[in-house]
Design a protein around this motif. Structure first.
Motif, PDB file in Angstrom:
ATOM      1  N   ASP A   1       0.853  -1.183   0.000  1.00  0.00           N
ATOM      2  CA  ASP A   1       0.000   0.000   0.000  1.00  0.00           C
ATOM      3  C   ASP A   1       0.891   1.237   0.000  1.00  0.00           C
ATOM      4  O   ASP A   1       1.597   1.503   0.971  1.00  0.00           O
ATOM      5  CB  ASP A   1      -0.898  -0.017   1.243  1.00  0.00           C
ATOM      6  CG  ASP A   1      -1.871   1.134   1.271  1.00  0.00           C
ATOM      7  OD1 ASP A   1      -2.239   1.640   0.195  1.00  0.00           O
ATOM      8  OD2 ASP A   1      -2.262   1.539   2.381  1.00  0.00           O
TER       9      ASP A   1
ATOM     10  N   ARG B   1       1.412   5.272  -0.129  1.00  0.00           N
ATOM     11  CA  ARG B   1       0.762   6.547   0.169  1.00  0.00           C
ATOM     12  C   ARG B   1       1.841   7.626   0.153  1.00  0.00           C
ATOM     13  O   ARG B   1       2.917   7.432   0.720  1.00  0.00           O
ATOM     14  CB  ARG B   1       0.102   6.508   1.531  1.00  0.00           C
ATOM     15  CG  ARG B   1      -0.901   5.388   1.644  1.00  0.00           C
ATOM     16  CD  ARG B   1      -2.015   5.741   2.576  1.00  0.00           C
ATOM     17  NE  ARG B   1      -2.908   4.598   2.744  1.00  0.00           N
ATOM     18  CZ  ARG B   1      -4.039   4.471   2.089  1.00  0.00           C
ATOM     19  NH1 ARG B   1      -4.406   5.376   1.236  1.00  0.00           N
ATOM     20  NH2 ARG B   1      -4.802   3.418   2.278  1.00  0.00           N
TER      21      ARG B   1
ATOM     22  N   GLN C   1       4.227  10.508   1.075  1.00  0.00           N
ATOM     23  CA  GLN C   1       4.772  10.927   2.370  1.00  0.00           C
ATOM     24  C   GLN C   1       5.587  12.204   2.181  1.00  0.00           C
ATOM     25  O   GLN C   1       5.767  12.679   1.062  1.00  0.00           O
ATOM     26  CB  GLN C   1       5.684   9.826   2.927  1.00  0.00           C
ATOM     27  CG  GLN C   1       5.052   8.459   3.016  1.00  0.00           C
ATOM     28  CD  GLN C   1       4.021   8.354   4.105  1.00  0.00           C
ATOM     29  OE1 GLN C   1       4.259   8.741   5.239  1.00  0.00           O
ATOM     30  NE2 GLN C   1       2.855   7.833   3.766  1.00  0.00           N
TER      31      GLN C   1
ATOM     32  N   ASP D   1       0.614  13.812  -3.645  1.00  0.00           N
ATOM     33  CA  ASP D   1      -0.207  12.734  -4.186  1.00  0.00           C
ATOM     34  C   ASP D   1       0.702  11.727  -4.871  1.00  0.00           C
ATOM     35  O   ASP D   1       1.855  12.027  -5.207  1.00  0.00           O
ATOM     36  CB  ASP D   1      -1.220  13.304  -5.196  1.00  0.00           C
ATOM     37  CG  ASP D   1      -2.266  12.290  -5.634  1.00  0.00           C
ATOM     38  OD1 ASP D   1      -2.530  11.326  -4.885  1.00  0.00           O
ATOM     39  OD2 ASP D   1      -2.815  12.460  -6.736  1.00  0.00           O
TER      40      ASP D   1
END
Length: 190
Positions: free
Chosen positions: A144, A146, A148, A153
């Motif tokens: 996963d 995401r 940071q 995005d």
């Protein structure tokens, strides 16, 4: 007869590793950047299907120092006394999160070496801060991801979308060229 080089003292070679942090102060970094090329890693995060073909490319959305939205690959410096493999893992975790689960091979081989110069036009790669030599890798990630740190995005695009003119225009300092080289390396350049 050939002249011999002056070697550093044994103290320089055998410093206590616990005293070496790998980090430079801002002042020291400015001095080093003005005098030496630095080693970097660039990582193009990808998703692969069951047969190992690249099906998606992860591009970060960032705001540059001029306030412009740009797309970028994972990138960062290799610290003193750090293996390239560890630098790749550290920067992928820093930009994509701790559960990105990158699949770095046991013996990582770059698909290219990108030379970033402070003077535009010497190569396709430009870094106004410094002369940097970057080892570039395509790294499959299975976890996963995401965004940071300073990434706003993370977009997963097909290789064709990532190489399209509109996305390439959003990539700065030669990273669009680097992305195309990565897709050519994995046989996915449109």
């Amino acid at each position: 007869m050939t002249d011999t080089a002056d070697y550093p003292s044994d103290d320089d070679f055998y410093r206590d590793p616990s005293q070496v942090s790998g980090w430079l102060t801002d002042e020291d970094l400015a001095v080093v950047r003005a005098q030496l090329p630095l080693v970097y890693v660039d990582a193009v995060p990808v998703r692969v299907d069951d047969s190992g073909d690249v099906v998606a490319v992860g591009l970060l959305l960032r705001v540059n120092t001029q306030g412009t939205m740009t797309r970028a690959v994972v990138s960062g410096r290799v610290m003193y006394h750090e293996r390239v493999r560890d630098a790749l893992l550290r920067h992928i975790e820093k930009d994509l999160g701790p559960v990105a689960l990158p699949q770095v091979p046991p013996s990582p081989q770059p698909f290219t070496v990108a030379e970033y110069f402070p003077t535009p036009g010497i190569t396709a790669f430009h870094d106004p801060r410094q002369h940097a030599v970057s080892l570039a890798y395509v790294v499959p990630v299975t976890g996963d991801c995401r965004p940071q740190q300073n990434a706003l995005d993370l977009a997963w695009l097909t290789p064709e979308e990532a190489c399209a003119d509109d996305v390439q225009a959003e990539m700065m300092n030669g990273q669009g060229m680097l992305l195309k080289q990565a897709m050519a390396h994995v046989g996915r350049l449109p």
